[in-house]
Design a protein around this motif. Structure first.
Motif, PDB file in Angstrom:
ATOM      1  N   LYS A   1       0.836  -1.208   0.000  1.00 27.08           N
ATOM      2  CA  LYS A   1       0.000   0.000   0.000  1.00 27.08           C
ATOM      3  C   LYS A   1       0.867   1.252   0.000  1.00 27.08           C
ATOM      4  CE  LYS A   1      -3.934  -2.034   2.480  1.00 27.08           C
ATOM      5  NZ  LYS A   1      -4.716  -2.017   3.740  1.00 27.08           N
ATOM      6  N   ASN A   2       1.865   1.274   0.871  1.00 24.56           N
ATOM      7  CA  ASN A   2       2.729   2.446   0.983  1.00 24.56           C
ATOM      8  C   ASN A   2       3.550   2.671  -0.296  1.00 24.56           C
ATOM      9  OD1 ASN A   2       1.851   2.911   3.598  1.00 24.56           O
ATOM     10  ND2 ASN A   2       3.490   1.730   4.526  1.00 24.56           N
ATOM     11  N   MET A   3       4.072   1.572  -0.856  1.00 26.33           N
ATOM     12  CA  MET A   3       4.874   1.695  -2.070  1.00 26.33           C
ATOM     13  C   MET A   3       4.033   2.168  -3.249  1.00 26.33           C
ATOM     14  SD  MET A   3       7.980   1.084  -1.242  1.00 26.33           S
ATOM     15  CE  MET A   3       7.513   1.880   0.308  1.00 26.33           C
ATOM     16  N   LEU A   4       2.791   1.709  -3.335  1.00 27.59           N
ATOM     17  CA  LEU A   4       1.907   2.153  -4.413  1.00 27.59           C
ATOM     18  C   LEU A   4       1.599   3.645  -4.294  1.00 27.59           C
ATOM     19  CD1 LEU A   4      -0.498  -0.899  -4.712  1.00 27.59           C
ATOM     20  CD2 LEU A   4       1.000  -0.028  -6.508  1.00 27.59           C
ATOM     21  N   LEU A   5       1.417   4.116  -3.084  1.00 24.86           N
ATOM     22  CA  LEU A   5       1.176   5.559  -2.872  1.00 24.86           C
ATOM     23  C   LEU A   5       2.367   6.370  -3.336  1.00 24.86           C
ATOM     24  CD1 LEU A   5      -0.506   5.647   0.683  1.00 24.86           C
ATOM     25  CD2 LEU A   5      -1.537   6.374  -1.464  1.00 24.86           C
ATOM     26  N   GLU A   6       3.570   5.895  -2.991  1.00 27.23           N
ATOM     27  CA  GLU A   6       4.790   6.599  -3.399  1.00 27.23           C
ATOM     28  C   GLU A   6       4.939   6.591  -4.925  1.00 27.23           C
ATOM     29  OE1 GLU A   6       7.369   8.329  -1.988  1.00 27.23           O
ATOM     30  OE2 GLU A   6       6.008   8.451  -0.282  1.00 27.23           O
ATOM     31  N   LEU A   7       4.741   5.417  -5.530  1.00 23.45           N
ATOM     32  CA  LEU A   7       4.938   5.286  -6.980  1.00 23.45           C
ATOM     33  C   LEU A   7       3.926   6.114  -7.756  1.00 23.45           C
ATOM     34  CD1 LEU A   7       5.674   1.454  -7.016  1.00 23.45           C
ATOM     35  CD2 LEU A   7       7.247   3.209  -7.865  1.00 23.45           C
ATOM     36  N   ARG A   8       2.704   6.176  -7.271  1.00 23.10           N
ATOM     37  CA  ARG A   8       1.654   6.911  -7.982  1.00 23.10           C
ATOM     38  C   ARG A   8       1.801   8.416  -7.846  1.00 23.10           C
ATOM     39  NH1 ARG A   8      -2.781   2.516  -6.033  1.00 23.10           N
ATOM     40  NH2 ARG A   8      -2.611   1.102  -7.826  1.00 23.10           N
ATOM     41  N   ARG A   9       2.583   8.856  -6.884  1.00 25.63           N
ATOM     42  CA  ARG A   9       2.872  10.287  -6.757  1.00 25.63           C
ATOM     43  C   ARG A   9       3.755  10.767  -7.891  1.00 25.63           C
ATOM     44  NH1 ARG A   9       3.917   9.764  -0.682  1.00 25.63           N
ATOM     45  NH2 ARG A   9       1.933  10.270   0.263  1.00 25.63           N
TER      46      ARG A   9
END
Length: 487
Positions: free
Chosen positions: A479-487
């Motif tokens: 979840k955290n990595m997806l938030l970072e990548l989508r930024r």
């Protein structure tokens, strides 16, 4: 007459509901028993207790507590519970607060001399919630050290962050809490816990050495290849307990039956008051947190998808391992203690059992046997992939004999070795092999996502993190990595 009919209908409805619950519980119990028997065949060794609808339905041992003497594990086998110890320490602190001997708001300068400026604002609350900024350890579990030497190392260590601002798991923080228990009670850590926690809970098989354990009941710890690690009581101790590297943060010995008594005791108010128990599970939190998932006082507390509370903790030393889950609102309790190193094979056993209980059609995965043949085969597959490529590796895997299989953790560890060297192609190929061999493994796809992210391929990183999250919706890292990548 009308009221009599209504009463009869209500009784029949209640009977039907209870009968349905009992029938469902019986079916689940049989499935779990079959699953645990299969796990024993692939190397699980320990004791498991399962409570469903408030009733203990399974309490059984698996594997051996002493292989040489053919002594099997059973519900009264004494095993090391690891960091599950922390809930005893936290409860003892709250008990002392109930007795008016301390406050969780107290700063540690009240209990220790020569506290440096950077640590002077640390409170008991900060220690309990792992938000003191203290590092995890200043030595190994069984290293010999005096209390004065231990404190000197702790006080001279560098904080990881400003006190109270973040979370970082700290064993030494709980050792300090153990010392505070001794200072405020005037008794040894173990004696205070026995008199105020374990004795009221009728736990006579829990402690470091106080119960005068029948040594034959203490399980021998084994490495995954069955080489002997030994018994915790055979290690170097400070007379009746481990040294402060371990005391109060881990290492307590117990049985699954005694831990079940502890669970039952915490449901009432003989140990802690209602107010103190609420504080145990729902203490004051930091401004950026919410109560959906927190490390409370010696427990990890989170909300399930069913909007109920899961209260959990685990612990281990890579030989002994313990896992304790309580779904208090749903009357489900799972306790597992193991005496054999198993890498990641059985770490999530209780979570698998949880899915079997709460998800009607869930079929648990039987781990691959972590034996010499599969270890060797895993290394062979790695060599094939590195020398001949991933496609050849896949073809070789598909043609394998029935008695051989890949061990996921071996390929994962080797992949991370290459990832740390920034050798992305080799790391990715090994992670791809894991996803090919284990298409239902959230961890395999998480690792592959990380490799693509480090390589700079955001599209493929997102794709594989999404797959990991699909397989395990509770994967916080994905979840955290997806938030970072989508930024």
């Amino acid at each position: 007459m009308k009221n009599s009919i209504l009463s009869l209908m209500m009784i029949l409805c209640l009977y039907t509901t209870l009968f349905g619950q009992q029938k469902n519980s019986t079916q689940i119990t049989k499935r779990i028993e079959t699953y645990l028997t299969e796990l024993e065949k692939v190397g699980f060794s320990g004791s498991v207790l399962v409570e469903i609808n408030g009733i203990k339905v399974i309490s059984k041992g698996y594997g051996f507590s002493d292989r040489a003497k053919s002594i099997k594990n059973d519900p009264n086998t004494v095993l090391c519970i690891g960091s599950i110890t922390k809930q005893f320490t936290a409860t003892a602190i709250l008990k002392l607060e109930m007795q008016g001997k301390l406050s969780t708001d107290d700063k540690i300068i009240k209990y220790f001399d020569n506290v440096p400026i950077d640590k002077s604002s640390i409170t008991i609350h900060d220690l309990l919630r792992h938000q003191s900024g203290l590092q995890s350890n200043v030595g190994k579990d069984y290293d010999k050290i005096s209390q004065a030497e231990f404190l000197d190392k702790v006080m001279n260590s560098k904080l990881l962050f400003e006190v109270g601002k973040e979370f970082s798991y700290s064993n030494i923080g709980y050792s300090l809490l153990g010392m505070i228990i001794e200072k405020t009670s005037g008794k040894t850590y173990e004696t205070y816990l026995y008199e105020n926690l374990w004795k009221p809970a009728q736990m006579e098989m829990t402690g470091y050495s106080r119960p005068m354990f029948d040594k034959s009941k203490i399980a021998i710890g084994y490495y995954k290849d069955d080489k002997i690690w030994g018994k915790p009581t055979d290690k170097e101790w400070d007379k009746t307990a481990p040294y402060w590297h371990l005391t109060a943060n881990g290492g307590v010995l117990s049985t699954t039956e005694d831990m079940y008594k502890w669970h039952k005791a915490l449901l009432g108010e003989n140990i802690l008051s209602k107010e103190a128990k609420n504080k145990l599970y729902h203490p004051k939190i930091r401004t950026e947190e919410n109560y959906n998932a927190i490390y409370a006082y010696g427990w990890d507390v989170s909300q399930t998808d069913r909007k109920t509370n899961r209260v959990w903790h685990n612990g281990g030393n890579n030989i002994f391992y313990g896992d304790f889950i309580r779904y208090i609102d749903e009357n489900i309790t799972l306790i597992m203690l193991s005496n054999k190193s198993h890498q990641t094979n059985f770490d999530r056993l209780n979570f698998e059992l949880s899915k079997m209980i709460f998800e009607k059609n869930y079929n648990p995965i039987i781990p691959i046997a972590d034996n010499q043949a599969n270890q060797k085969y895993s290394q062979n597959i790695i060599e094939i992939i590195l020398n001949k490529g991933i496609e050849v590796g896949k073809e070789s895997y598909k043609k394998r004999t029935a008695n051989k299989n890949i061990l996921e953790y071996i390929l994962n560890a080797k992949g991370y070795d290459f990832l740390s060297q920034k050798n992305y192609e080799k790391a990715i190929n090994l992670f791809i092999m894991n996803t090919f061999a284990f298409p239902k493994s959230a961890n395999a796809f998480d690792s592959l996502g990380e490799a693509y992210m480090n390589k700079g391929d955001k599209i493929l990183a997102i794709k594989h993190y999404e797959k990991s999250l699909e397989l395990n919706p509770n994967n916080g890292n994905a979840k955290n990595m997806l938030l970072e990548l989508r930024r």
